[in-house]
Design a protein around this motif. Sequence first.
Motif, short mmCIF file in Angstrom:
data_model
loop_
_atom_site.label_atom_id
_atom_site.label_comp_id
_atom_site.label_asym_id
_atom_site.label_seq_id
_atom_site.Cartn_x
_atom_site.Cartn_y
_atom_site.Cartn_z
N TYR A 42 0.82 -1.22 0.00
CA TYR A 42 0.00 0.00 0.00
C TYR A 42 0.86 1.27 0.00
O TYR A 42 0.49 2.28 -0.57
CB TYR A 42 -0.91 -0.01 1.22
N TYR A 43 2.03 1.22 0.63
CA TYR A 43 2.86 2.41 0.77
C TYR A 43 3.97 2.50 -0.27
O TYR A 43 4.92 3.25 -0.10
CB TYR A 43 3.45 2.46 2.19
N ASP A 44 3.83 1.77 -1.34
CA ASP A 44 4.73 1.91 -2.47
C ASP A 44 4.51 3.31 -3.08
O ASP A 44 3.38 3.67 -3.42
CB ASP A 44 4.40 0.83 -3.52
N PRO A 45 5.56 4.13 -3.22
CA PRO A 45 5.39 5.48 -3.77
C PRO A 45 4.73 5.51 -5.14
O PRO A 45 4.03 6.46 -5.48
CB PRO A 45 6.83 6.02 -3.84
N THR A 146 0.73 14.75 0.07
CA THR A 146 0.75 14.40 1.49
C THR A 146 0.98 12.90 1.67
O THR A 146 1.72 12.48 2.56
CB THR A 146 -0.57 14.82 2.16
N ASN A 147 0.37 12.10 0.81
CA ASN A 147 0.62 10.65 0.85
C ASN A 147 2.10 10.36 0.66
O ASN A 147 2.69 9.55 1.38
CB ASN A 147 -0.18 9.93 -0.24
N LEU A 154 7.97 7.75 6.78
CA LEU A 154 8.04 6.37 7.28
C LEU A 154 9.32 5.67 6.83
O LEU A 154 9.87 4.85 7.56
CB LEU A 154 6.81 5.58 6.80
N GLY A 155 9.77 6.00 5.62
CA GLY A 155 10.99 5.41 5.09
C GLY A 155 12.25 6.09 5.59
O GLY A 155 13.36 5.70 5.22
N ASP A 156 12.06 7.13 6.41
CA ASP A 156 13.18 7.86 7.02
C ASP A 156 14.07 8.53 5.98
O ASP A 156 15.28 8.72 6.21
CB ASP A 156 14.01 6.93 7.92
N LYS A 160 13.71 13.69 0.92
CA LYS A 160 12.52 13.55 0.07
C LYS A 160 11.27 14.00 0.80
O LYS A 160 10.39 14.64 0.21
CB LYS A 160 12.37 12.09 -0.39
N ALA A 161 11.18 13.67 2.09
CA ALA A 161 10.03 14.10 2.88
C ALA A 161 9.94 15.62 2.92
O ALA A 161 8.85 16.20 2.77
CB ALA A 161 10.11 13.53 4.29
#
Length: 230
Positions: A42-45, A146-147, A154-156, A160-161
């Motif tokens: 689900y959290y695949d960019p 935002t996603n 989450l990926g630290d 990029k964040a």
Amino acid sequence: MSNKARDFLSKNESAVSDAERRECVRRFFYSEEKFQGNQEDYYDPWNSCVNKVIERKVGIPISLAIVYFEMSRLLDLPVRLIGFPGHFLLDIGSEKELYLDPLHGVSLTREDCLVLLQRSFGQESIMEESFFQVASPRKVLIRLLTNLKHIWVLGDDLQKAKTYCDSILSLDPKQADTLRDRGLILSRMERFQEAKLDFENFLELSPDDRYAPVVKDELSKVQEILGNLQ
């Protein structure tokens, strides 16, 4: 894909009314083209990148909703994007006030939407009419960004964040949550002066926010560090 959808509609000549054409398009999208939610990752960019969603035919609610919306628009079918909290929906123009869940391709009543809301945010959650407002293109883009911001947090991957925080704030400079998040990211990157400014702006915009005590504590730490550097 819109041409394939037109061909599919033309083969179903009995679909004359808007309701019949809507059902035909739904079958084309989910049964013929086999678009689906990426439940395994689900959290695949890539789930938030519309071109990749079209290519791979997997995504998350908002990206699947965008593809479905654009396809319907090209077919002159009235569909609207609904920025429901935690789970984008599609208003497909049903007379029965039904919404399409883009993740699973099923219709939802308002009661179903309440269950969805409470599953995401807790049983105490209360439905508000504003949850069913049409999402503007800017709001859709902010939700997508935002996603991606959350994924990289989450990926630290702080750089990029931060980049996605910058993009969100260029569209909405007063989005308090993103100011808070960018301040926390900048603090971890040891960019304390910038973090201080974001924390101060967050507290000015949302002094009563439930995270305000946490931000005040982080601001105090940053101010102390800056004081020691002088």
